[in-house]
Design a protein around this motif. Sequence first.
Motif, PDB file in Angstrom:
ATOM      1  N   SER A  43       0.842  -1.197   0.000  1.00 27.76           N
ATOM      2  CA  SER A  43       0.000   0.000   0.000  1.00 27.76           C
ATOM      3  C   SER A  43       0.879   1.250   0.000  1.00 27.76           C
ATOM      4  O   SER A  43       1.854   1.336   0.745  1.00 27.76           O
ATOM      5  CB  SER A  43      -0.884  -0.061   1.243  1.00 27.76           C
ATOM      6  N   GLY A  44       0.569   2.195  -0.865  1.00 31.13           N
ATOM      7  CA  GLY A  44       1.334   3.432  -0.952  1.00 31.13           C
ATOM      8  C   GLY A  44       2.655   3.292  -1.685  1.00 31.13           C
ATOM      9  O   GLY A  44       3.465   4.215  -1.697  1.00 31.13           O
ATOM     10  N   TRP A  45       2.888   2.158  -2.311  1.00 24.71           N
ATOM     11  CA  TRP A  45       4.149   1.881  -3.010  1.00 24.71           C
ATOM     12  C   TRP A  45       4.314   2.790  -4.211  1.00 24.71           C
ATOM     13  O   TRP A  45       3.357   3.068  -4.931  1.00 24.71           O
ATOM     14  CB  TRP A  45       4.160   0.426  -3.461  1.00 24.71           C
ATOM     15  N   THR A  46       5.512   3.276  -4.418  1.00 26.74           N
ATOM     16  CA  THR A  46       5.849   4.011  -5.635  1.00 26.74           C
ATOM     17  C   THR A  46       7.086   3.353  -6.234  1.00 26.74           C
ATOM     18  O   THR A  46       7.974   2.897  -5.504  1.00 26.74           O
ATOM     19  CB  THR A  46       6.148   5.501  -5.366  1.00 26.74           C
TER      20      THR A  46
END
Length: 167
Positions: free
Chosen positions: A129-132
């Motif tokens: 989650s929230g990975w870039t």
Amino acid sequence: MPYVANWQHLAPGYFEQTPLPAGGLAMYYAPYVMDRVVDYRERVNNLPECTECIGRIALLRAGDIGRRVWIQVGDGAVEGPYFVTDVAARHDIPGLLRRGWVVDVDWETGQRWQMRGPIPVTVYSDPPSGWTPVPTAQATSTATPAPPQVGATPSQVALEAGGAAVR
């Protein structure tokens, strides 16, 4: 993954997807082996390209081909997606599980990770989650693939180059 004495005892089965996340050891293919595997898979399995993928890998089960996964080396950043283009040969499964193997990466990824042998990784089915994306994770190759060997099957080419057999 628990050890099995025979590929037929895998749960889930060989033709299903590997349950993820899975941790274990990563190894890498010899130069050009994954290219030949991909050529074979595109021809025989109609495997599409994955333009957003930063590398190509092999997982345990045939049900994984065409899957996109993410990999974390040790406690480092999660990279991906990687495209599953190859799988373990059924007769190799007991030995791979006994050694704690979870994934083979392509030569370019192995070089980028500065691999000199097996390294601990975790393979994920989805990014956290929230990975870039990690900008430096984009692997590029300037090498020119070696010409295919005349009359060699994909399995022979892979085995002669030190990679996994194509099934």
